[in-house]
Design an enzyme around this catalytic site. Structure first.
Site, short mmCIF file in Angstrom:
data_model
loop_
_atom_site.label_atom_id
_atom_site.label_comp_id
_atom_site.label_asym_id
_atom_site.label_seq_id
_atom_site.Cartn_x
_atom_site.Cartn_y
_atom_site.Cartn_z
CB SER A 1 -26.60 85.12 3.54
OG SER A 1 -26.53 83.82 4.09
CG ASN B 1 -23.96 81.48 2.75
OD1 ASN B 1 -23.42 80.45 2.35
ND2 ASN B 1 -25.01 82.01 2.14
CB CYS C 1 -24.45 81.24 -1.49
SG CYS C 1 -26.01 81.37 -2.37
CE LYS D 1 -26.38 76.82 5.53
NZ LYS D 1 -27.61 77.60 5.37
N GLY E 1 -34.65 70.51 0.99
CA GLY E 1 -35.87 69.76 1.29
C GLY E 1 -35.62 68.27 1.44
N GLY F 1 -33.11 69.08 4.72
CA GLY F 1 -34.24 68.16 4.59
C GLY F 1 -34.94 67.77 5.86
C1 LIG Z 1 -35.40 79.97 -0.39
C2 LIG Z 1 -34.13 79.63 0.29
C3 LIG Z 1 -33.21 80.63 0.56
C4 LIG Z 1 -31.99 80.35 1.20
N1 LIG Z 1 -31.12 81.36 1.49
C5 LIG Z 1 -29.97 81.09 2.18
C6 LIG Z 1 -29.09 82.13 2.57
O1 LIG Z 1 -29.31 83.32 2.33
N2 LIG Z 1 -27.96 81.78 3.25
C7 LIG Z 1 -27.66 80.48 3.59
O2 LIG Z 1 -26.64 80.24 4.24
N3 LIG Z 1 -28.49 79.48 3.22
C8 LIG Z 1 -29.64 79.75 2.53
N4 LIG Z 1 -30.48 78.71 2.18
C9 LIG Z 1 -30.12 77.34 2.56
C10 LIG Z 1 -30.79 76.91 3.86
O3 LIG Z 1 -30.37 77.69 4.94
C11 LIG Z 1 -30.46 75.44 4.17
O4 LIG Z 1 -29.07 75.29 4.34
C12 LIG Z 1 -30.90 74.51 3.06
O5 LIG Z 1 -32.13 74.94 2.52
C13 LIG Z 1 -31.07 73.07 3.52
O6 LIG Z 1 -32.01 72.95 4.53
P1 LIG Z 1 -33.57 72.55 4.28
O7 LIG Z 1 -33.58 71.32 3.46
O8 LIG Z 1 -34.13 72.38 5.66
O9 LIG Z 1 -34.19 73.71 3.56
C14 LIG Z 1 -31.69 79.01 1.55
C15 LIG Z 1 -32.63 78.00 1.27
C16 LIG Z 1 -33.83 78.28 0.64
C17 LIG Z 1 -34.79 77.18 0.35
#
Ligand SMILES: Cc1cc2nc3c(=O)[nH]c(=O)nc-3n(C[C@H](O)[C@H](O)[C@H](O)COP(=O)(O)O)c2cc1C
Ligand SMILES: Cc1cc2nc3c(=O)[nH]c(=O)nc-3n(C[C@H](O)[C@H](O)[C@H](O)COP(=O)(O)OP(=O)(O)OC[C@H]3O[C@@H](n4cnc5c(N)ncnc54)[C@H](O)[C@@H]3O)c2cc1C
Ligand SMILES: Cc1cc2nc3c(=O)[nH]c(=O)nc-3n(C[C@H](O)[C@H](O)[C@H](O)COP(=O)(O)OP(=O)(O)OC[C@H]3O[C@@H](n4cnc5c(N)ncnc54)[C@H](O)[C@@H]3O)c2cc1C
Ligand SMILES: Cc1cc2nc3c(=O)[nH]c(=O)nc-3n(C[C@H](O)[C@H](O)[C@H](O)COP(=O)(O)O)c2cc1C
Ligand code: FES
Ligand code: FES
Lengths: 304, 262, 304, 262
Positions: free
Chosen positions: C43, C122, C125, C160, C212, C244
């Protein structure tokens, strides 16, 4: 070293059996009472409810999913279970749920009459339409529910919140302003499981409540948020932490986040019969190794 | 700490019609199961029910008595269909002594058949009393005939001893000394039989049933006395059964209200 | 068998790199693009942000906690990364965040100018005060943010959402009514970790976002809820599921709950470099074994 | 699937002052660590930083060069204090061939010292070139003296060869044939040395540093060329280094902007 006092209730340790866990029957509860600081009953309503069909509880990889659907025998049939539960010697907290505000007063009154030492208002059951969620997610509703209960009984009233919200601090403030003796966080998170092979949701009710180890970081954060707000606003009522507590360290973390006591639920799946005793032992070891002389000393140490 | 045992699906590999009311369903499940343990069995979209493991080799089995919607749905399943399972759960039978008696009423033989096989493997002396309403309702007769000293009892006398399997068992107990009595069947039968075994001062392991929601020691719906059937049972000893005021008297329904025995 | 189309974007498989994951640098993203259906950038906001200090990302027992704090080089410095990212051949979706509604339009415009194939707003956040959470939890705000972006660009706009809400359906409806081309659920859940030995929160920012394996049941439920509402209201825009997803089965479950494609983030910790390829292979195996001829056939099969 | 490696705390068992800028901190951590791998080290309430494992036996160690707030906080820690650790992370050095050269500039010897010990244990022939600005900045001189064929270089000539350790190494490389060159140090040093090794056509393994937030291959902040230092490195071969346009040129700061090398 482990004993503490919450809203006047004397607990031999800060571990309280969470609502809905092993509390179908008083005799099971009194077994647990021997190891626990206090017990919360399952949430009881005005009428008996069969709840949802099976599958109603499913263990997942990182937590437990349930849609028991507030199954309960109805408040009229509950006197005996309270009596039985009290045999264990620990304070018994009667949990109640209602679809209208006055219901909380009525049910709380009954619990007091049956001998409960306190009442917990379940403002947050996520999986019964019209109840829980909708009821407990607005501060006004929390206020009216708590006021109804507080004005009906002399025993302490605790308000238990949903985590499916973006404003837990306002809910906690509303409970305090309505003279709740304490707040409890958190109930289960809304969740679901889908089985890919069958191509359908697993729970009979499709959607349920998610508990267990997976939700600990979320519960910790909500307790920490309430505790930070209470500190700033100089609110002195206790917070009872619940959500994913499985070990003594988990319990300590919740207390460091600001909880005065904690509830334990899903852990019974992972650690069995003696869950309370095991966790209590771990807390004691931690306190000794870290040079604390009472569990009360750790309350809020992680708050800035 | 107990490791999580998540929900899994398996394909049905075999369906055997034991009689008009009972079918055995087989499937591959690569875990260790002890006689007396049970699975929670999910029929997608219909129900989830506790079912004792009736085969505990690599190809596991459950033996299902059709009684309501859930068991009916299981009876309608075909080879290749999918069911969900979790478990095995519960405390199994424990084999003790040299000479043992096993007493099964109806489909309850499901949990005792693999126990009998295990006992024989261990070189134990097994007398097996298998009862049913009539000869058409006997389950696992062939399976047991070649394994143990099998005695049949039918309520209508259409095969073997004419009368209750518990009466027949009483006869054996008068004659021989058994180190342990294993029994499974309707609770009324077990309740009456328990009086006998207590009078005679013998040790027992009975497998009990209660309404189950979780199967994993959380919901409390299977409580009996100070125990949980899913966690502390389903197999209980005489010492434990003595502590169950509701044994033979009442069960609880899904709302937790007391109801009669089935 | 795996190819699909989302809002006009052609994806070779339904796996999209989630925002904030391995997208600091265009070259890393173009590596992943070879295996993925599409990429979302981190983002980006109007100005550069250093974000929070370390610890900013902590692996927990059941998931990942992060408080990266929207660290980003600022939109003016981002043209090159988009160009680099596009070298991998997969569509690139530019993620943007803003503290005011007009900002979304401005940033979306920049992303389009840089060559992004779509924009993701986004709105969620959870760990930057004044941004994210507060912005994305009211339908009115979603509406104004989406309208600002949609009116500024020709490329598709995705919204989102935060899971820290009790009204995701109204957020999704607001996005649809403002002509979003699709919705994305979920971002991280607010969470925290406390270390008992140190007696303090682990993250430098104390509170962070939880992602996760642990959050899968929560994300699945929210996607299912939106999909059910879209079905009833006959809304035809796609839902992109995230939260996750670590295996092919996880992805299938999300699609059965109603997602047309999914995003993958934290899984890269558990499965490494070839995460996308591994998951794509597992999806293909599942489809073959279950007799589906295209991944599009599983979309929504678990909806009633 | 990779199993989760949660965050844990350890008590400091020993603090050794190597010189005015460098301390070694020891602690018990019962995991296997290979030379070249690193921990993410948390100083409660202050910072978390990547630190190579400088001791890999049961009592692990990190060797910390004081440079800013985080490393200063580590220097202030005492025996009995608590630090948080996670890892070990990253791809270690791989020992190949019979005769190898190890080249360390400054505190970077941290990751090469355990490698040298391991190589000697395996019966390999190790030439070790240890460099520093002046004799007071040499780290692990004693530890290595008794283990390997050690050569010292100081920029000011206060001990050993007068000049850069890379120049000294070049001399050795002219004389002897090495199967592998292992090097760790400031990137400018590695960049210049890499030109030499490429000209001479020798195989290398260099340990690199980039700004790290997660250490676990998620955030992308340690990207270099198509690689992640935390996941694909920190040790890279010449083939990989060739694919890094930014090697020796620039790094990125916490916002992801390009900045000069330190
Ligand atoms: C280290 C990290 C940084 C993230 N940065 C952003 C971000 O900048 N913008 C955003 O919309 N989501 C961000 N997320 C959220 C992820 O895009 C995702 O929505 C969330 O981690 C759930 O998916 P997952 O369980 O597959 O990680 C971030 C997640 C992690 C772990
Ligand atoms: C440990 C254990 C092992 C069992 N093993 C077997 C077996 O090997 N073979 C077999 O045929 N049956 C077995 N049962 C009984 C079986 O679970 C029930 O017959 C089945 O659940 C009935 O479901 P239904 O939908 O067909 O009937 P319903 O019409 O739903 O109910 C009929 C009766 O079955 C019982 N029952 C229903 N649901 C449950 C439940 N969730 N838990 C417990 N009892 C229930 C109740 O007494 C109820 O009145 C076992 C039960 C337990 C507790
Ligand atoms: C794989 C790896 C292994 C390392 N091993 C060692 C070691 O064994 N001994 C040792 O003394 N140092 C080691 N470092 C470097 C060490 O991490 C930094 O010196 C330390 O983080 C500086 O923190 P500070 O707060 O004291 O300095 P700051 O004032 O915060 O920063 C000073 C400089 O240190 C670097 N730095 C700061 N934070 C980080 C970070 N999170 N990741 C990477 N670099 C950072 C930057 O170049 C920065 O400009 C290693 C770095 C990496 C990437
Ligand atoms: C099977 C089950 C039934 C529950 N029933 C209730 C209930 O009736 N009332 C209530 O307030 N909470 C109920 N809960 C929520 C728990 O009391 C607790 O808030 C939640 O499970 C989180 O704690 P845990 O992770 O320790 O289980 C139930 C939880 C489970 C798992
Ligand atoms: S079935 Fe839930 S406790 Fe036994
Ligand atoms: S430090 Fe985050 S990817 Fe390497």
């Amino acid at each position: 070293m482990l004993d503490t006092i919450i809203a006047g209730l004397k607990l031999k340790n800060p571990l309280i059996l969470a609502s809905g866990i092993l509390d179908e029957v008083g005799s099971t509860m009194s077994e647990i009472a021997v190891q626990a600081g206090a017990l919360v009953t399952k949430s009881v309503g005005k009428e008996a409810r069969e709840g949802y069909g099976n599958p109603a509880v499913v263990p997942l990889e990182h937590g437990i999913l349930n849609a028991v659907g507030l199954a309960n025998p109805g408040i009229e049939n509950y006197a005996e279970e309270i009596k039985e539960a009290k045999k264990g010697g620990a304070p018994v907290i009667g949990s109640v749920f209602s679809s209208d505000f006055e219901g909380f007063g009525y049910l709380a009154g009954k619990m007091e009459e049956y001998g409960a030492d306190a009442v917990e208002l379940n403002l947050s059951c996520p999986h019964v339409k019209g109840y829980g969620m909708e009821m407990g997610s607005r501060p006004e509703d929390v206020k009216r529910s708590v006021e109804s209960a507080v004005s009906s009984v002399k025993i302490p009233v605790f308000a238990k919140f949903t985590p499916n919200t973006h404003n837990i601090s306002s809910l906690a403030m509303a409970a305090y302003e309505s003279n709740a003796s304490g707040v409890v966080a958190i109930n289960t998170l809304k969740g679901m499981a889908i089985n890919a092979d069958a191509g359908m949701p697993v729970l009979a009710n499709k959607v349920g409540g998610y508990s267990g180890p997976a939700i600990k970081p979320i519960g910790l954060r909500l307790v920490y948020e309430i505790a930070t707000m209470f500190k700033i606003e100089k609110v002195k009522i206790p917070i009872i932490g619940v959500g994913g507590i499985t070990t003594g360290t988990d319990a300590i973390e919740y207390m460091m986040a600001g909880a005065s006591a904690v509830q334990v639920g899903s852990a019974f799946y992972y650690r069995g019969k003696d869950t309370m005793e095991l966790i209590a032992g771990e807390i004691e070891n931690f306190l000794k190794e870290s040079g604390y002389s009472s569990v009360r000393e750790v309350i809020g140490v992680a708050l800035s | 700490m107990r490791s999580p045992e998540p929900f899994r699906t398996v394909k049905i590999t075999q369906v055997v019609e034991e009689n008009s009311l009972v079918k055995t369903i087989r499937f591959q499940d690569d875990v260790d199961v002890e006689p007396g343990q049970f699975y929670m069995v999910w029929v997608p979209g219909v129900d989830e029910m506790p079912m004792s493991a009736s085969y505990i080799g690599k190809e596991k089995g459950i033996t299902v008595h059709r009684i309501g919607e859930g068991t009916e749905a299981l009876h309608n399943m075909k080879v290749g269909d999918i069911i969900g399972i979790r478990g095995p759960y519960g405390r199994p039978y424990s084999l003790e002594g040299k000479k043992v008696l096993m007493v099964a009423g109806g489909t309850a033989v499901a949990s005792l058949a693999p126990l009998a096989e295990k006992a024989v493997d261990k070189g134990m002396d097994v007398v097996f009393a298998l009862g049913a309403r009539d000869r058409g309702k006997l389950v696992f007769q062939k399976r047991l005939e070649n394994t143990v000293e099998l005695h049949i009892a039918t309520d209508d006398g259409s095969e073997g001893y004419h009368g209750f399997v518990t009466e027949l068992s009483r006869e054996f107990m008068k004659k021989g000394n058994f180190d342990m009595i294993y029994a499974c069947g309707p609770e009324i039968m077990l309740y009456n039989f328990f009086k006998t075994t207590q009078e005679m001062g013998v040790r027992v392991q009975f497998s009990l049933e209660r309404y189950m929601k979780c199967g994993i020691g959380l919901c409390g719906s299977c409580a009996i006395g100070p125990y949980l059937v899913c966690r502390d049972g389903p197999v209980f000893t005489e010492k434990e059964i003595e502590k169950m005021p509701e044994f033979g008297r009442y069960m609880r329904d899904a709302a937790g209200r007391k109801t009669g025995l089935k």
